[in-house]
Scaffold this motif. Structure first.
Motif, PDB file in Angstrom:
ATOM      1  N   LEU A 161       0.849  -1.186   0.000  1.00 31.40           N
ATOM      2  CA  LEU A 161       0.000   0.000   0.000  1.00 31.40           C
ATOM      3  C   LEU A 161       0.887   1.239   0.000  1.00 31.40           C
ATOM      4  N   ILE A 162       0.285   2.376  -0.276  1.00 35.81           N
ATOM      5  CA  ILE A 162       0.958   3.669  -0.132  1.00 35.81           C
ATOM      6  C   ILE A 162       0.177   4.444   0.907  1.00 35.81           C
ATOM      7  N   GLY A 177       1.484  -4.816  10.622  1.00 37.43           N
ATOM      8  CA  GLY A 177       2.641  -5.549  10.119  1.00 37.43           C
ATOM      9  C   GLY A 177       3.266  -4.968   8.870  1.00 37.43           C
ATOM     10  N   PHE A 178       2.822  -3.790   8.430  1.00 35.96           N
ATOM     11  CA  PHE A 178       3.423  -3.130   7.277  1.00 35.96           C
ATOM     12  C   PHE A 178       4.629  -2.306   7.720  1.00 35.96           C
ATOM     13  N   GLY A 179       5.561  -2.141   6.805  1.00 35.31           N
ATOM     14  CA  GLY A 179       6.703  -1.280   7.057  1.00 35.31           C
ATOM     15  C   GLY A 179       7.055  -0.500   5.805  1.00 35.31           C
ATOM     16  N   PRO A 180       7.538   0.750   5.937  1.00 35.48           N
ATOM     17  CA  PRO A 180       7.931   1.536   4.760  1.00 35.48           C
ATOM     18  C   PRO A 180       9.167   0.930   4.106  1.00 35.48           C
ATOM     19  N   ALA A 240      10.077  11.347   1.250  1.00 35.34           N
ATOM     20  CA  ALA A 240       9.206  10.686   2.224  1.00 35.34           C
ATOM     21  C   ALA A 240       9.116   9.203   1.912  1.00 35.34           C
ATOM     22  N   ASP A 241       8.583   8.447   2.891  1.00 38.43           N
ATOM     23  CA  ASP A 241       8.296   7.040   2.642  1.00 38.43           C
ATOM     24  C   ASP A 241       7.294   6.929   1.503  1.00 38.43           C
ATOM     25  N   TRP A 242       7.316   5.795   0.809  1.00 38.94           N
ATOM     26  CA  TRP A 242       6.409   5.619  -0.335  1.00 38.94           C
ATOM     27  C   TRP A 242       5.734   4.256  -0.260  1.00 38.94           C
ATOM     28  N   LEU A 243       6.314   3.228  -0.842  1.00 34.65           N
ATOM     29  CA  LEU A 243       5.666   1.910  -0.847  1.00 34.65           C
ATOM     30  C   LEU A 243       5.849   1.232   0.510  1.00 34.65           C
ATOM     31  N   TRP A 244       4.744   0.796   1.105  1.00 33.46           N
ATOM     32  CA  TRP A 244       4.761   0.004   2.334  1.00 33.46           C
ATOM     33  C   TRP A 244       4.496  -1.456   1.960  1.00 33.46           C
ATOM     34  N   VAL A 245       5.212  -2.346   2.623  1.00 34.00           N
ATOM     35  CA  VAL A 245       5.120  -3.780   2.333  1.00 34.00           C
ATOM     36  C   VAL A 245       4.781  -4.529   3.613  1.00 34.00           C
ATOM     37  N   ALA A 254       7.160  -8.090  12.259  1.00 36.68           N
ATOM     38  CA  ALA A 254       6.814  -8.299  10.851  1.00 36.68           C
ATOM     39  C   ALA A 254       7.038  -7.027  10.045  1.00 36.68           C
ATOM     40  N   GLY A 255       6.750  -5.883  10.630  1.00 35.66           N
ATOM     41  CA  GLY A 255       6.952  -4.625   9.926  1.00 35.66           C
ATOM     42  C   GLY A 255       8.412  -4.358   9.633  1.00 35.66           C
ATOM     43  N   GLU A 256       9.293  -4.715  10.569  1.00 38.38           N
ATOM     44  CA  GLU A 256      10.732  -4.505  10.362  1.00 38.38           C
ATOM     45  C   GLU A 256      11.278  -5.472   9.316  1.00 38.38           C
ATOM     46  N   LEU A 257      10.804  -6.716   9.320  1.00 41.94           N
ATOM     47  CA  LEU A 257      11.194  -7.641   8.259  1.00 41.94           C
ATOM     48  C   LEU A 257      10.758  -7.095   6.906  1.00 41.94           C
ATOM     49  N   SER A 258       9.561  -6.537   6.849  1.00 42.03           N
ATOM     50  CA  SER A 258       9.045  -5.979   5.604  1.00 42.03           C
ATOM     51  C   SER A 258       9.876  -4.786   5.151  1.00 42.03           C
TER      52      SER A 258
END
Length: 417
Positions: free
Chosen positions: A120-121, A132-135, A304-309, A368-372
């Protein structure tokens, strides 16, 4: 006031799209009115089961949409992703857990579909980490002071024998898909563009009556092959002394070779009347400034941050990408939502990688966010450890993670969705 259990969270039917779109506009602070032309265009994107709504007394008060996407992993492999968009909660219904319920439904469905990650963005930074998302990528925009750049307008033509041609939307739909396929095979973080993307971004299918056509140009190499493409717009600004002071704003620019990028940027900076060029979203390590005789003429005006995974399948995610060296790490992933949680042994080399669940002691403990954040190669485990977001159980494990995971070019997602 309705209780949380009174609000029905479920897939939206096509007949409910007008109410759903009205809720989307309300959540994004746009006029809630939904025109027929807009709705007709939106129906092309409707996929049953992948559009969710929260309904209170029959009225849609929260929205959520996902669609199939391919994301380029480090090394060029395409992995299936659940792209998430159109997330809103009406102001009268905030803090009732509606987004949490919609997100849980989607992440469960995505894992069942076989998606490796979700993407997501984020409009607002604090929201998505708890899911669990991360930039995972960063975007930057440069503003170029054209007179300071030092380009000789008499030498605007490419010096390598290539050429720049203006084209129209039909040409872009014909030439663009193959060019983008070449780009995304070589850039971690890029996502696929389907036929609907090309139709909507060239005006063949219009969501808005106010859509205006940009200028389009392509770069052809000396042998006639299309290696770059740009869509741009210009304002109409004049100074007090009847002096044109126009700004050229780039919608999108892609090139599969440095020569193509250089030629397109030089072209944009040589357009008569233009004194400023705005680059649009670029990778933070973009070559643009260094294509200019004076790199200081290009200054970053947005970063800035863009794609979050969000990694859903740890094994497939870590095995899909390539690595910068040889090493072995045991990662303990803490994931309150479940799919990425566990202890995983990664054995990586330039030839490939294997990842398996293990009971061995962990080298690194992370969420999970940091792994992402680490997966696409842009973030540093050493930095995250310094911030208290990653914990070393074995001295030097964070440095090893960086040696394996980080990339020589930063990942970049050229698209908004």
């Amino acid at each position: 006031m309705s209780s949380r259990t009174d609000i029905d969270v479920r897939p939206v039917t096509e007949d409910e799209l007008p109410d759903w779109e009205r809720a989307v506009n309300t959540g994004f602070l746009r006029s809630p009115a939904v025109g027929e032309e807009y709705l007709a265009a939106r129906r092309h994107r409707f996929v049953p089961g992948r559009v969710q709504g929260a309904f209170d007394g029959g009225r849609c008060v929260a929205t959520f949409r996902s669609f199939a996407q391919e994301l380029t992993a480090v090394g060029g492999a395409f992995v299936p992703a659940a792209a998430i968009s159109h997330v809103t909660v009406t102001p009268t219904h905030r803090r009732r857990g509606l987004l949490t319920r919609m997100m849980a439904r989607e992440l469960t469905a995505a894992r069942e579909r076989g998606d490796v990650v979700a993407t997501l963005i984020a409009a607002e930074y604090p929201i998505y980490g708890r899911y669990g998302f991360g930039p995972a990528t960063t975007t930057a925009e440069w503003t170029v002071d054209v007179p300071r750049a030092g380009l000789d307008p008499r030498r605007a033509a490419p010096a390598d024998g290539g050429r720049i041609d203006l084209v129209d939307g039909a040409d872009v739909r014909r030439l663009g898909p193959a060019l983008h396929e070449r780009l995304r095979r070589d850039r971690a973080g890029a996502v696929g563009r389907d036929a609907l993307w090309w139709r909507t971004h060239t005006g063949e299918l219009r969501f808005e009556a106010s859509w205006t056509e940009p200028f389009h140009a392509v770069y052809r190499s000396a042998d006639g092959e299309v290696e770059g493409m740009v869509a741009y717009r210009a304002d109409d600004t004049w100074g007090d002394a009847k002096q044109p002071l126009n700004t050229v704003s780039v919608d999108r620019l892609i090139g599969v070779t440095p020569a193509a990028e250089r030629a397109l940027w030089h072209f944009l900076c040589s357009i008569d009347w233009a004194v400023t060029v705005r680059s649009g979203p670029r990778a933070p390590d973009d070559l643009l400034p260094h294509f200019l005789p004076d790199p200081r003429a290009a200054r970053i005006t947005t970063q800035a941050d863009w794609l979050w995974v969000r990694v859903l399948d740890v094994v497939r995610a870590l095995e899909a990408r390539t690595y910068g060296g040889r090493g072995r790490l045991v990662l303990e992933v803490v994931d309150a939502a479940g799919p990425a949680g566990g202890r995983w042994r990664l054995e990586a080399s330039a030839e490939g990688a294997s990842c398996r669940a293990t009971a061995e002691g962990a080298d690194l403990v992370l969420g999970a966010g940091e792994l992402s954040r680490l997966w696409l190669g842009d973030e540093s485990a050493v930095r995250l450890a310094a911030l208290g977001l990653v914990r070393e159980e074995r001295a030097g494990a964070a440095r090893l993670a960086d040696a394996l995971l980080r990339t020589s070019r930063r990942p970049w997602c050229p698209d908004m969705f």
